[in-house]
Motif scaffolding. Structure first.
Motif, short mmCIF file in Angstrom:
data_model
loop_
_atom_site.label_atom_id
_atom_site.label_comp_id
_atom_site.label_asym_id
_atom_site.label_seq_id
_atom_site.Cartn_x
_atom_site.Cartn_y
_atom_site.Cartn_z
N ASP A 180 32.88 54.59 96.56
CA ASP A 180 33.97 55.40 95.17
C ASP A 180 32.95 53.88 94.16
O ASP A 180 33.12 53.04 94.20
N ASP A 181 33.30 54.60 92.90
CA ASP A 181 32.32 53.75 92.29
C ASP A 181 34.36 52.65 91.77
O ASP A 181 35.80 52.74 92.75
N ILE A 182 34.00 51.16 91.59
CA ILE A 182 34.66 50.29 91.70
C ILE A 182 34.21 49.22 90.13
O ILE A 182 33.52 48.78 90.26
N SER A 183 35.89 49.86 90.04
CA SER A 183 35.82 48.80 88.93
C SER A 183 36.67 48.19 88.05
O SER A 183 37.91 48.12 88.80
N CYS A 184 36.90 46.62 87.47
CA CYS A 184 37.47 45.67 87.68
C CYS A 184 38.05 45.24 87.14
O CYS A 184 36.82 44.36 86.06
N ILE A 185 39.00 44.35 86.12
CA ILE A 185 38.94 43.50 84.69
C ILE A 185 40.05 42.71 85.28
O ILE A 185 41.27 42.85 86.06
N VAL A 186 40.33 41.44 85.30
CA VAL A 186 41.21 40.53 86.15
C VAL A 186 41.18 39.49 83.86
O VAL A 186 40.59 39.60 83.36
N ILE A 187 42.26 39.48 83.96
CA ILE A 187 43.40 39.47 82.45
C ILE A 187 43.88 37.60 82.94
O ILE A 187 44.97 38.00 83.81
#
Length: 291
Positions: free
Chosen positions: A280-287
């Motif tokens: 699948d499309d993989i999207s990630c944000i780390v804050i």
């Protein structure tokens, strides 16, 4: 890559125009930081197109705004299906709708819920333009680096790292868990051999924006969580289900808790998901907090 002959190669001007109108995929990664003098935060993001045979349908938001003398960190991942028009609309409108809610500063939870419902209504009213598709969403608003408000519909997820331990802030809105509501509204949930439960045999989530043909049986009501930020809170991961399908919450936290650069952390998570054969499309944000 096969080289083009000189006769067939595009002119330099054409190449420049193409680059401007069709920017490269390098824009799928980046980082930033707040400008607040206290309780600073940094973020990084990385998005990878999947191998499911369709164009990228994930979109993200990662930006800072000043409103009423408060600094807001605005972060989101929108995981679209049946096209990218709905997640594109959300990228440009959802946070504006939340911040325009009169109750936002007094009751952020109510403002977020109202804005989610109102945004879904607008998407449905403009379905001829936006198409039949839909999108899940996970959103995070950080106020002055001191308060975190997380909301979601669908199966994109937010996972907090507190003293090294993973804490899932969102709810995976799976059809089986909401079967009673769906059936009460005239729909059904079915699981075909080798597949996951689906609403009316079609959609693998019970809540989403859009999806006009299923809307009578879907909800756009978000789950909302508030987390005060203190010294025990290290970072939060927002990611689409392309990551969570192949990785447990604590695995994700353990993989990046020693990575100080949030962009490098987001990239490490997406690359690990690819290594685990996520298609699948993989999207990630780390804050990261306190950086």
């Amino acid at each position: 890559m096969e080289k083009q002959s000189v006769a067939s190669s595009p002119s330099f001007l054409t190449m420049i125009k193409t680059a401007i109108l069709n920017p490269s995929s390098s824009s799928d990664t980046g980082k930033g930081k707040s400008k607040c003098s206290t309780n600073r935060l940094t973020h990084g993001f990385h998005l990878v197109e999947g191998k499911s045979g369709h164009d990228m349908e994930d979109y993200h938001v990662a930006e800072y705004k000043i409103k009423k003398n408060h600094e807001l960190g605005l972060f989101a991942i929108f995981d679209g299906h049946l096209g990218d028009r709905v997640p594109t609309y959300l990228k440009h409108n959802l946070f504006n709708n939340i911040l325009d809610e009169p109750s936002f500063w007094k009751d952020p939870e109510m403002a977020i819920k109202n804005a989610y419902r109102a945004t879904d209504k607008l998407i449905l009213q403009n379905s001829t333009k936006l198409g039949p598709g839909g999108s899940t969403a996970v959103t995070a608003i950080v106020i002055d680096g001191k308060a975190l408000w997380v909301a979601n519909i669908g199966d994109s997820r937010a996972v907090l790292c507190e003293r090294g331990c993973a804490n899932q802030l969102t709810v995976d809105h799976e059809p089986y868990n909401e079967r009673r509501r769906i059936e009460k509204q005239g729909g059904f949930v079915i699981t075909l051999p080798g597949d996951v439960p689906r609403v009316n045999g079609q959609l693998a989530v019970a809540r989403a924006f859009g999806d006009q043909s299923l809307k009578a049986h879907l909800s756009s009501e978000p789950d909302v969580r508030h987390v005060p930020i203190d010294s025990t809170i290290e970072f939060v991961i927002l990611a689409s289900d392309g990551l969570w399908k192949v990785m447990k919450n604590q695995e994700a936290v353990d993989l990046v808790k020693s990575v100080r650069d949030p962009q490098a952390a987001a990239k490490r998570l997406t690359m690990e998901a690819l290594a685990r054969k996520s298609k699948d499309d993989i999207s990630c944000i780390v804050i990261r907090f306190g950086c």
